[in-house]
Scaffold this motif. Structure first.
Motif, PDB file in Angstrom:
ATOM      1  N   VAL A 176     -20.233 -46.821   0.507  1.00 30.17           N
ATOM      2  CA  VAL A 176     -19.594 -46.796   1.827  1.00 30.17           C
ATOM      3  C   VAL A 176     -19.747 -48.142   2.539  1.00 30.17           C
ATOM      4  N   SER A 177     -20.888 -48.823   2.360  1.00 34.47           N
ATOM      5  CA  SER A 177     -21.089 -50.108   3.035  1.00 34.47           C
ATOM      6  C   SER A 177     -20.093 -51.151   2.530  1.00 34.47           C
ATOM      7  N   THR A 178     -19.769 -51.114   1.231  1.00 38.94           N
ATOM      8  CA  THR A 178     -18.782 -52.045   0.676  1.00 38.94           C
ATOM      9  C   THR A 178     -17.384 -51.718   1.175  1.00 38.94           C
ATOM     10  N   GLU A 179     -17.046 -50.432   1.210  1.00 37.73           N
ATOM     11  CA  GLU A 179     -15.711 -50.070   1.686  1.00 37.73           C
ATOM     12  C   GLU A 179     -15.527 -50.466   3.146  1.00 37.73           C
ATOM     13  N   ALA A 180     -16.594 -50.343   3.937  1.00 32.97           N
ATOM     14  CA  ALA A 180     -16.507 -50.770   5.333  1.00 32.97           C
ATOM     15  C   ALA A 180     -16.185 -52.255   5.426  1.00 32.97           C
ATOM     16  N   LYS A 181     -16.802 -53.075   4.569  1.00 33.43           N
ATOM     17  CA  LYS A 181     -16.507 -54.517   4.546  1.00 33.43           C
ATOM     18  C   LYS A 181     -15.051 -54.764   4.184  1.00 33.43           C
ATOM     19  N   LEU A 182     -14.530 -53.975   3.249  1.00 34.57           N
ATOM     20  CA  LEU A 182     -13.142 -54.160   2.842  1.00 34.57           C
ATOM     21  C   LEU A 182     -12.175 -53.787   3.969  1.00 34.57           C
ATOM     22  N   LEU A 183     -12.508 -52.767   4.738  1.00 34.95           N
ATOM     23  CA  LEU A 183     -11.673 -52.417   5.897  1.00 34.95           C
ATOM     24  C   LEU A 183     -11.647 -53.572   6.903  1.00 34.95           C
ATOM     25  N   ILE A 184     -12.813 -54.182   7.122  1.00 35.35           N
ATOM     26  CA  ILE A 184     -12.877 -55.333   8.029  1.00 35.35           C
ATOM     27  C   ILE A 184     -11.995 -56.459   7.501  1.00 35.35           C
ATOM     28  N   SER A 185     -12.025 -56.660   6.183  1.00 39.89           N
ATOM     29  CA  SER A 185     -11.210 -57.707   5.563  1.00 39.89           C
ATOM     30  C   SER A 185      -9.725 -57.452   5.762  1.00 39.89           C
ATOM     31  N   VAL A 186      -9.300 -56.199   5.610  1.00 46.21           N
ATOM     32  CA  VAL A 186      -7.885 -55.865   5.786  1.00 46.21           C
ATOM     33  C   VAL A 186      -7.450 -56.152   7.217  1.00 46.21           C
ATOM     34  N   LEU A 187      -8.291 -55.781   8.203  1.00 48.98           N
ATOM     35  CA  LEU A 187      -7.951 -56.066   9.594  1.00 48.98           C
ATOM     36  C   LEU A 187      -7.890 -57.564   9.848  1.00 48.98           C
ATOM     37  N   ALA A 188      -8.830 -58.313   9.276  1.00 46.94           N
ATOM     38  CA  ALA A 188      -8.844 -59.761   9.473  1.00 46.94           C
ATOM     39  C   ALA A 188      -7.573 -60.390   8.894  1.00 46.94           C
ATOM     40  N   ASP A 189      -7.151 -59.904   7.739  1.00 48.80           N
ATOM     41  CA  ASP A 189      -5.935 -60.425   7.119  1.00 48.80           C
ATOM     42  C   ASP A 189      -4.715 -60.207   8.006  1.00 48.80           C
ATOM     43  N   ARG A 190      -4.744 -59.113   8.770  1.00 44.54           N
ATOM     44  CA  ARG A 190      -3.630 -58.814   9.667  1.00 44.54           C
ATOM     45  C   ARG A 190      -3.787 -59.515  11.026  1.00 44.54           C
ATOM     46  N   GLY A 191      -4.924 -60.151  11.252  1.00 42.42           N
ATOM     47  CA  GLY A 191      -5.148 -60.850  12.509  1.00 42.42           C
ATOM     48  C   GLY A 191      -5.596 -59.960  13.649  1.00 42.42           C
ATOM     49  N   PHE A 192      -6.062 -58.745  13.342  1.00 43.47           N
ATOM     50  CA  PHE A 192      -6.504 -57.829  14.394  1.00 43.47           C
ATOM     51  C   PHE A 192      -7.956 -58.112  14.768  1.00 43.47           C
ATOM     52  N   THR A 193      -8.196 -58.318  16.054  1.00 43.25           N
ATOM     53  CA  THR A 193      -9.554 -58.565  16.542  1.00 43.25           C
ATOM     54  C   THR A 193     -10.109 -57.378  17.328  1.00 43.25           C
ATOM     55  N   SER A 194      -9.299 -56.346  17.496  1.00 49.17           N
ATOM     56  CA  SER A 194      -9.770 -55.127  18.158  1.00 49.17           C
ATOM     57  C   SER A 194      -9.188 -53.919  17.441  1.00 49.17           C
ATOM     58  N   ALA A 195      -9.912 -52.826  17.495  1.00 50.94           N
ATOM     59  CA  ALA A 195      -9.458 -51.608  16.819  1.00 50.94           C
ATOM     60  C   ALA A 195     -10.121 -50.397  17.445  1.00 50.94           C
ATOM     61  N   ALA A 196      -9.365 -49.326  17.540  1.00 53.92           N
ATOM     62  CA  ALA A 196      -9.940 -48.024  17.865  1.00 53.92           C
ATOM     63  C   ALA A 196     -10.321 -47.353  16.552  1.00 53.92           C
ATOM     64  N   VAL A 197     -11.423 -46.653  16.540  1.00 55.78           N
ATOM     65  CA  VAL A 197     -11.919 -45.995  15.330  1.00 55.78           C
ATOM     66  C   VAL A 197     -11.804 -44.489  15.513  1.00 55.78           C
ATOM     67  N   VAL A 198     -11.118 -43.830  14.589  1.00 53.98           N
ATOM     68  CA  VAL A 198     -10.930 -42.378  14.641  1.00 53.98           C
ATOM     69  C   VAL A 198     -11.565 -41.777  13.391  1.00 53.98           C
ATOM     70  N   ILE A 199     -12.482 -40.824  13.587  1.00 56.90           N
ATOM     71  CA  ILE A 199     -13.261 -40.251  12.488  1.00 56.90           C
ATOM     72  C   ILE A 199     -13.018 -38.748  12.395  1.00 56.90           C
ATOM     73  N   ASP A 200     -12.700 -38.312  11.198  1.00 58.58           N
ATOM     74  CA  ASP A 200     -12.601 -36.889  10.879  1.00 58.58           C
ATOM     75  C   ASP A 200     -13.996 -36.432  10.446  1.00 58.58           C
ATOM     76  N   GLN A 201     -14.629 -35.626  11.263  1.00 56.88           N
ATOM     77  CA  GLN A 201     -16.021 -35.234  11.045  1.00 56.88           C
ATOM     78  C   GLN A 201     -16.210 -34.268   9.873  1.00 56.88           C
ATOM     79  N   THR A 202     -15.127 -33.787   9.256  1.00 61.97           N
ATOM     80  CA  THR A 202     -15.289 -32.833   8.155  1.00 61.97           C
ATOM     81  C   THR A 202     -15.724 -33.512   6.862  1.00 61.97           C
ATOM     82  N   SER A 203     -15.739 -34.826   6.832  1.00 61.41           N
ATOM     83  CA  SER A 203     -16.187 -35.545   5.633  1.00 61.41           C
ATOM     84  C   SER A 203     -17.290 -36.502   6.031  1.00 61.41           C
ATOM     85  N   SER A 204     -18.490 -36.300   5.483  1.00 60.29           N
ATOM     86  CA  SER A 204     -19.566 -37.224   5.824  1.00 60.29           C
ATOM     87  C   SER A 204     -19.349 -38.588   5.190  1.00 60.29           C
TER      88      SER A 204
END
Length: 413
Positions: A176-204
């Motif tokens: 999960v820690s690696t996937e989180a880094k990859l999500l950050i990379s995808v946002l950086a590639d798109r030039g996004f410096t802010s994001a809202a985070v939405v979590i579905d609590q049914t999956s830990s």
């Protein structure tokens, strides 16, 4: 994988492994009643109680093919069995036949310790373990005491990394820690410096990925404009999500959610309310059979282990072969890219055994720890004495072009 909440229990597919035949759950579609292509038998399945060849290499599998974990375990197990079939056709391992002894955990904690004991009685050389670290724990304690080598094709909990689950325990999945880094990379590639985070609590797993993303994103200079959690048991949680996404400062959305809950309960309301910000999702949303449930999905990107989409095939010939074998075995395409981790788990074991020249677990584990950019089916893997999970595993970026999902590119941590 991490423990998935019990809300998923009621809707899991219950594929069965019996008498050497795979009957896997097909992805839900609008053509529910139409027959699938005929499934093919898998001769490597050896039913419990059947005597094993004296010289066999015994691979045990303690993975769910019923209960909610079957959605995660069974695809990887199918791919692992296909790789074992191919191995036997090529002469086996160290000149010996390879036999797979599978025990269905039924997604029950009570089955895990007993299942490990039964596999030890068979003299297993390797155990393929369920994706979920919490469910694996009772079995791992037994196998650790016996010195058994364990590989989880699909365990994503960061606990798989460090050896805290066992000194001879490995995982082929993206932590999960690696996937989180990859999500950050995808946002950086798109030039996004802010994001809202939405979590579905049914999956830990989804919870862990997005929580790690939020910490890492802010540490890297990004701004989390809001962190919102949703539970199907509390639909009132949707209103604050919609209100928060109306904030003018919310330029993008990061979604960590399940395909079961998110399309109709989170995504559809977000788009219907006119919130059209680009969405970047974790691999728990991988797949395209849910897209039709969201009108106007818009700008949507997600991570995946492999592109399973027939109109946008994966760039890797090896991945395409794994997916083609999966289709031939089950009669339907893999619902997401995680299936390939099963083939990678067996492939990693084959290489480590051949280099060790023995099945002795300590020697094989030592060879796994020497993997340094080892080119496996999905991409390069590096292990080490203190790294027993695929922390540098590349992932695919999949984009939605309604109503299709398409491969975009491959990224690495």
């Amino acid at each position: 994988m991490l423990l998935v909440a019990s809300v998923l229990v009621a809707c899991a597919g219950c594929g069965l492994f019996s008498g050497g035949t795979v009957v896997s759950p097909a992805p839900p579609t609008d053509d529910e009643g139409k027959p699938l292509a005929e499934s093919s038998p898998l001769p490597t399945a050896t039913p419990d109680g059947v005597p094993l060849p004296a010289d066999a290499v015994v691979v045990g599998a303690l993975m769910a093919t019923s209960g909610f974990l079957a959605d995660f375990d069974e695809p990887a197990l199918v791919a692992a069995r296909n790789r074992i079939d191919a191995l036997n056709e090529a002469g086996g391992l160290l000149g010996r036949p390879v036999v797979l002894r599978h025990i269905d955990s039924h997604t029950e904690l009570s089955s895990m310790r007993n299942g490990a004991d039964r596999l030890l009685l068979d003299g297993v050389d390797l155990v393929l373990m369920t994706c979920d670290a919490a469910y694996a724990a009772p079995a791992l304690s037994v196998l650790e005491g016996a010195g058994t080598l364990v590989i989880s094709p699909c365990g994503t909990d960061d606990a798989w990394i460090t050896g805290e689950l066992g000194q001879r325990v490995f995982s082929m999945a993206t932590p999960v820690s690696t996937e989180a880094k990859l999500l950050i990379s995808v946002l950086a590639d798109r030039g996004f410096t802010s994001a809202a985070v939405v979590i579905d609590q049914t999956s830990s797993e989804a919870v862990a990925v997005c929580e790690a993303f939020a910490r890492g994103f802010e540490a890297s200079g990004g701004r989390v404009s809001g962190l919102y959690r949703y539970q199907p048991a509390d639909p009132g949680l949707l209103e604050p999500i919609l209100d928060g996404l109306g904030d003018a400062g919310t330029k993008s959305i990061v979604l960590c959610a399940t395909r079961l809950v998110a399309p109709e309960e989170i995504l559809a309301p977000i788009r219907a309310a006119g919130h059209l910000q680009p969405i970047v999702a974790s691999s728990t949303m991988d797949g395209d059979h849910w897209i039709g449930k969201v009108r106007g999905i818009g700008d949507f990107t997600m991570l995946s282990y492999a592109s399973v989409y027939t109109d946008s095939p994966d760039p890797s010939p090896e991945v395409r072969q794994v997916l083609a074998d999966y289709l031939a075995t089950t009669g339907h395409i893999a619902r997401d890219g995680r299936a390939v981790t099963g083939a990678d788990a067996v492939e990693a074991y084959i290489r480590a055994v051949e280099r060790a020249g023995t099945l002795e677990p300590g020697a094989v584990a030592a060879q796994l720890e020497r993997f340094d950019g080892e080119e496996l089916i999905v991409g390069p893997i590096t292990f080490g004495p203190d790294v027993h999970a695929a922390v540098d595993r590349p992932m695919r970026v999949i984009t939605i072009e309604d109503p299709y999902a398409r491969y975009d590119r491959t990224i690495s941590p």
